[in-house]
Write a protein that holds these residues in place. Structure first.
Motif, mmCIF file in Angstrom:
data_model
loop_
_atom_site.group_PDB
_atom_site.id
_atom_site.type_symbol
_atom_site.label_atom_id
_atom_site.label_comp_id
_atom_site.label_asym_id
_atom_site.label_seq_id
_atom_site.Cartn_x
_atom_site.Cartn_y
_atom_site.Cartn_z
ATOM 1 N N LYS A 1 -8.194 0.192 -1.520
ATOM 2 C CA LYS A 1 -7.263 0.291 -0.798
ATOM 3 C C LYS A 1 -6.944 -1.528 -0.667
ATOM 4 O O LYS A 1 -5.888 -1.543 -0.327
ATOM 5 C CB LYS A 1 -7.208 0.575 0.310
ATOM 6 N N ARG B 1 1.238 -1.183 -0.200
ATOM 7 C CA ARG B 1 -0.331 -0.204 -0.176
ATOM 8 C C ARG B 1 0.697 1.532 -0.345
ATOM 9 O O ARG B 1 0.817 2.253 -1.088
ATOM 10 C CB ARG B 1 -0.909 0.402 1.243
ATOM 11 N N PHE B 2 2.227 1.784 1.232
ATOM 12 C CA PHE B 2 2.146 2.549 1.089
ATOM 13 C C PHE B 2 4.458 2.801 0.539
ATOM 14 O O PHE B 2 4.841 3.468 0.498
ATOM 15 C CB PHE B 2 2.815 3.397 2.835
ATOM 16 N N ARG C 1 6.166 1.515 2.128
ATOM 17 C CA ARG C 1 7.528 2.233 3.832
ATOM 18 C C ARG C 1 6.710 1.960 5.234
ATOM 19 O O ARG C 1 4.964 0.881 4.935
ATOM 20 C CB ARG C 1 6.866 3.743 4.012
ATOM 21 N N GLU D 1 -2.226 4.636 11.631
ATOM 22 C CA GLU D 1 -2.126 4.471 10.055
ATOM 23 C C GLU D 1 -2.988 3.326 9.558
ATOM 24 O O GLU D 1 -3.201 2.853 8.672
ATOM 25 C CB GLU D 1 -1.194 5.286 9.190
ATOM 26 N N LEU E 1 4.467 2.273 8.622
ATOM 27 C CA LEU E 1 3.639 3.005 9.022
ATOM 28 C C LEU E 1 4.814 4.346 9.428
ATOM 29 O O LEU E 1 5.341 4.242 10.755
ATOM 30 C CB LEU E 1 3.529 1.976 10.023
ATOM 31 N N LYS E 2 3.358 4.838 9.600
ATOM 32 C CA LYS E 2 4.545 6.472 10.511
ATOM 33 C C LYS E 2 3.937 7.052 11.429
ATOM 34 O O LYS E 2 4.607 7.083 12.498
ATOM 35 C CB LYS E 2 3.884 7.107 9.138
#
Length: 211
Positions: free
Chosen positions: A141, A121-122, A124, A131, A126-127
């Motif tokens: 998604k 998804r990202f 990276r 998230e 999770l921030k």
DNA sequence: CCACGGATTGGCT
DNA sequence: GCCAATCCGTGGA
């Protein structure tokens, strides 16, 4: 995950029933994609029903085309389409051959392979802790997290690759019903079903419109 | 061949 | 809350 995998894989008879029955009962079931040793799994928390006969919002409304032909098959196949030049959405074909009925999977609660879903998804990590609720909380998604695209359309849901497991039984009082989201035709049909108060739902403001 | 709009998402005001 | 992105399926010329 071992406990979940020991539960039963849903068979053809589950999918071949009437559209709205299958739509409701898909809540709580577990979508699984197995590629090699990698397993992605998520509990279905939000769905919408589409019926080609009377429902102008359904892709099957208007008859068979190359894109939607799998919707007219006997229940138990996956229908994946591409939209807005960017997103894939996946559906479970239901009912009898020729009916053109399917259930859109709008949101799942991630269960297994979560790190891989985050990467898909990202790209990276999770921030922050919140998230995770943006990971699979929408139809586009879900497909991005599970890496589902048109190549998976037509997959037999009793295969080894993509299938459903019998999860928890959701009680009637825990199921919310609303109009469907993001369509411009047949907008009043109350064919969106979701697990009330689940934090992985899409469009959380839509709770106001519970029937 | 061409035009139109979409079962969405994420970024910006 | 508003809106652009972006590709392709579908229908009409």
């Amino acid at each position: 995950m071992a406990a979940i995998l020991s539960t039963n894989k849903l068979n053809k008879s589950f999918y071949r029933r009437e559209l709205l029955i299958v739509a409701r009962e898909l809540l709580g079931k577990v979508l699984v994609k197995s590629s090699g040793k990698e397993i992605l799994a998520g509990k279905i928390v939000e769905v919408e029903a589409y019926h080609g006969d009377t429902d102008e919002a359904a892709h099957s409304y208007g008859g068979i085309t190359k894109r939607n032909e799998i919707m007219f098959e006997t229940g138990g196949f996956l229908y994946v389409y591409f939209t807005y030049g960017a997103h894939h959405c996946c559906n479970v074909v239901t009912g009898k051959k020729g009916q053109g009925t399917a259930v859109l999977i709008r949101a799942v609660e991630p269960i297994s392979g979560i790190d891989k879903m985050i990467k898909n998804r990202f790209g990276r990590k999770l921030k922050n802790d919140k998230e995770i609720f943006n990971l699979t909380s929408g139809p586009g998604k879900v497909c991005q997290a599970f890496k589902l695209d048109r190549n998976h359309s037509g997959t037999d849901l009793t295969s080894e690759d993509i299938f459903m497991l019998d999860g928890e039984k959701i009680r009637s009082k825990d199921i919310g019903v609303s109009k469907r989201i993001g369509i411009t035709r047949s907008v009043d049909l109350p064919w969106r079903f979701f697990i009330k108060d689940n934090p992985y739902l899409s469009r959380k403001w839509f709770h106001q419109k519970i029937y």
